[in-house]
Design a protein around this motif. Structure first.
Motif, PDB file in Angstrom:
ATOM      1  N   THR A  59       0.830  -1.205   0.000  1.00 47.07           N
ATOM      2  CA  THR A  59       0.000   0.000   0.000  1.00 47.07           C
ATOM      3  C   THR A  59       0.868   1.260   0.000  1.00 47.07           C
ATOM      4  O   THR A  59       0.601   2.206  -0.732  1.00 47.07           O
ATOM      5  N   ASP A 103      -3.825  -3.244   1.318  1.00 47.77           N
ATOM      6  CA  ASP A 103      -4.868  -3.130   2.334  1.00 47.77           C
ATOM      7  C   ASP A 103      -5.295  -1.672   2.491  1.00 47.77           C
ATOM      8  O   ASP A 103      -4.907  -0.975   3.406  1.00 47.77           O
ATOM      9  N   SER A 163      -8.850   0.996   1.698  1.00 50.80           N
ATOM     10  CA  SER A 163     -10.246   1.042   1.260  1.00 50.80           C
ATOM     11  C   SER A 163     -10.332   1.727  -0.093  1.00 50.80           C
ATOM     12  O   SER A 163      -9.407   2.428  -0.520  1.00 50.80           O
ATOM     13  N   LEU A 164     -11.455   1.553  -0.745  1.00 46.26           N
ATOM     14  CA  LEU A 164     -11.669   2.191  -2.044  1.00 46.26           C
ATOM     15  C   LEU A 164     -11.559   3.709  -1.899  1.00 46.26           C
ATOM     16  O   LEU A 164     -10.950   4.389  -2.727  1.00 46.26           O
ATOM     17  N   THR A 170      -9.834   5.400   0.226  1.00 52.48           N
ATOM     18  CA  THR A 170      -8.428   5.776   0.354  1.00 52.48           C
ATOM     19  C   THR A 170      -7.743   5.781  -1.007  1.00 52.48           C
ATOM     20  O   THR A 170      -6.998   6.706  -1.348  1.00 52.48           O
TER      21      THR A 170
END
Ligand SMILES: Nc1ncnc2c1ncn2[C@@H]1O[C@H](COP(=O)(O)OP(=O)(O)OP(=O)(O)O)[C@@H](O)[C@H]1O
Ligand SMILES: [Mg+2]
Lengths: 245, 300
Positions: free
Chosen positions: A54, A129, A131-132, A134
């Protein structure tokens, strides 16, 4: 009328890129390839509660977006100028700013493509990992934050030929990428580089990206990028005037 | 009648080179002005001032009353530059349609103009695959598509074949009937004489003459007396007022500044004189003589 003109200009730019994709191929495939390689090796190592994959999406993503937005509008301007096409635009009833904005806008879908490909690569190696929301925020920050770099590219494109512009912009992007920790984290690099990094706008864009995935202050980075935009815009304006007179 | 282009006292220099040294010029609506002059005279520089590409260092340039450096003014302007390069990958139809939109017209305006200049069959060809003359026609279509009040064409006929040139002059005539003013530069002096109301001769950045083509020709004192005669070259050269003798063809050509006097002597000397004709100079000679004289004055 302006919106229609802008639409036509963007469409023409996209047509050019789609019909002769080799130039863009390299500025897309290279960063994505590198990312896929690195993320498959280091993606699992997490730090500060965020996976390596990420974090790398933010740093490599910065590089990927820049390799499109720094290079393409600038080289495009240089090419148009050499060809005499820029002069045709300059004598039309459309302010040149519209043409230039279209060049930047036409590069954005490709920058999105780079980020998407990187996201897929990170997900495929199981090291994503975020979220969409983010991911979307990261994408938006990197796109908007690439504006001063697009302006820098065009400032050079007004002065140098297409080949020279490509060489110059690469000579700017590659060292900046390394020294800003876009490829490898600054922590594993020699101290001196860590001390140079805060002077590079590319570093601040990457930090702004990182702040989207692992939190942290953004104000300093935003201010540096705003100041950079102002300076580069002035340089681009002078460069354009010089090329025009 | 309204003035669509007005240039007053325009000066422009490139570093130490003075390209324009105080030029005055006007083009009225519906009028065609041909800008003539040798290579390096300053024609393209003047054109570039008029289309807003270059700054005027001194003087004033107005297109339809506005400053051509301002984008909105150029709405009244259709331009063909001395050389235009197009993006290789764009198709002819896309280029002309793009020019239509940039000029504030509908995309569909492109079809009619392409038909006008004979590009319809090439609409889907990419610019990178056009011949030189075809590229010229694309540039012309792009200049015409906005239906401008002023057309500025820098060597528009370069690379055009005979029939394309004919189409070009016809197209211009139609546009002028609709009120467009035209400023064009060309080295095809005789062709421009046939269409232009006014000819402006530029030389080393100055206007040497601005007049109707026939008036410019009339300034040349020389006439050519052409005839079939039995007199030999030596006799002919000795006749009063003869400045040149050309016996190259079946007919002799005598250059003179006083054709009437020469004719009287000629008729008296040669009773068999036939096929007699007197011609004025051509515009090309008039322009040459103007620029040659200017050059001689400079070097003298
Ligand atoms: N960008 C430039 N930099 C320096 N000098 C220039 C530049 N452009 C033109 N000149 C000079 O200015 C003068 C006028 O040039 P210009 O191109 O206006 O001539 P022209 O009449 O259009 O000639 P041609 O018939 O060859 O097209 C020439 O002496 C030329 O060398
Ligand atoms: Mg010229």
């Amino acid at each position: 009328m302006s919106a229609r003109v802008f639409g036509v200009e963007v469409l023409d730019e996209l047509r050019g890129i789609m019909r002769e994709p080799t130039a863009l191929f390299f500025s897309v495939v290279m960063p994505v390839g590198f990312f896929a390689l690195f993320v498959s090796i280091f993606g699992q190592q997490s730090a500060g509660g965020v996976s390596g994959g990420t974090r790398m999406l933010a740093t490599f993503g910065t590089f990927g977006v820049l390799s499109v937005t720094l290079m393409n509008p600038g080289i495009g301007v240089a090419d148009d100028r050499e060809r005499g096409w820029l002069r045709a635009k300059q004598v039309s009833a459309v302010p040149l700013g519209v043409t230039l904005a279209a060049k930047v806008a036409a590069a954005l879908p490709y920058a999105v493509g780079v980020l998407l490909a990187m996201t897929v690569a990170a997900a495929a190696t199981g090291s994503l990992d975020a979220s969409l929301a983010t991911l979307l925020r990261l994408g938006a920050v990197l796109m908007i934050g690439s504006l001063p770099f697009a302006l820098l590219g065009m400032a050079i494109g007004f002065q140098a030929g297409a080949n020279a512009s490509a060489a110059i912009l690469n000579a700017i992007l590659m060292p900046s990428a390394i020294a800003s920790g876009l490829w490898m984290p600054l922590e594993i690099m020699p101290d001196v580089i860590g001390r140079i990094a805060p002077f590079l706008p590319t570093y601040h864009l990457a930090r702004l990206g990182l702040a989207q995935v692992n939190g942290g202050g953004v104000l300093e980075h935003v201010l540096v990028l705003l100041a950079t935009t102002a300076v580069v815009a002035a340089i681009a304006a002078v460069s354009y005037r010089h090329a025009r007179a | 009648m309204s003035t669509v282009l007005e240039v007053q006292g325009a000066r422009h220099r490139y570093g130490a080179t003075v390209a324009l040294d105080g030029v005055d010029l006007a083009v009225e609506a519906g009028e065609c002005v041909a800008l003539l002059g040798p290579n390096g005279a300053g024609k393209t520089t003047l054109v570039n001032l008029a289309v807003g590409l270059l700054p005027v260092h001194e003087g004033r340039v107005r297109v339809a009353g506005g400053d051509p450096r301002i984008a909105a003014t150029r709405r009244h302007l259709g331009v063909m530059q001395q050389s235009t390069g197009f993006p290789r990958t764009l198709k002819v139809g896309e280029l002309v349609a793009g020019a239509a939109v940039r000029a504030g017209m509908r995309r569909s305006a492109a079809g009619q103009v392409m038909a006008e200049v004979g590009l319809t069959d090439l609409a889907s060809r990419r610019a990178g695959k056009l011949s030189g003359g075809q590229r010229q026609r694309v540039a012309l279509a792009m200049a015409l598509v906005g239906d401008p009040a002023l057309l500025i064409l820098d060597e528009p006929t370069g690379g055009l074949d005979v029939s394309a040139r004919r189409v070009f002059w016809q197209t211009l005539a139609q546009r002028r009937e609709r009120g467009a003013g035209v400023l064009l530069t060309t080295h095809l002096i005789e062709e421009s004489a046939a269409v232009a109301e006014r000819v402006v001769v530029l030389h080393e950045g100055r206007v040497l003459a601005a007049d109707r083509p026939d008036a410019l020709v009339a300034r040349l004192p020389e006439r050519t007396v052409i005839a079939r005669t039995n007199l030999d070259a030596q006799r002919l050269r000795a006749l009063p007022g003869v400045v040149s003798v050309d016996t190259g063809s079946e007919l002799v050509r005598l250059g003179t500044r006083s054709p009437e006097a020469l004719l009287r002597v000629l008729l008296a000397e040669d009773p068999d004189l036939s096929d007699l004709r007197v011609e004025g100079a051509r515009l090309e000679e008039a322009v040459m003589s103007l620029t040659d004289t200017a050059t001689m004055e400079v070097t003298a």
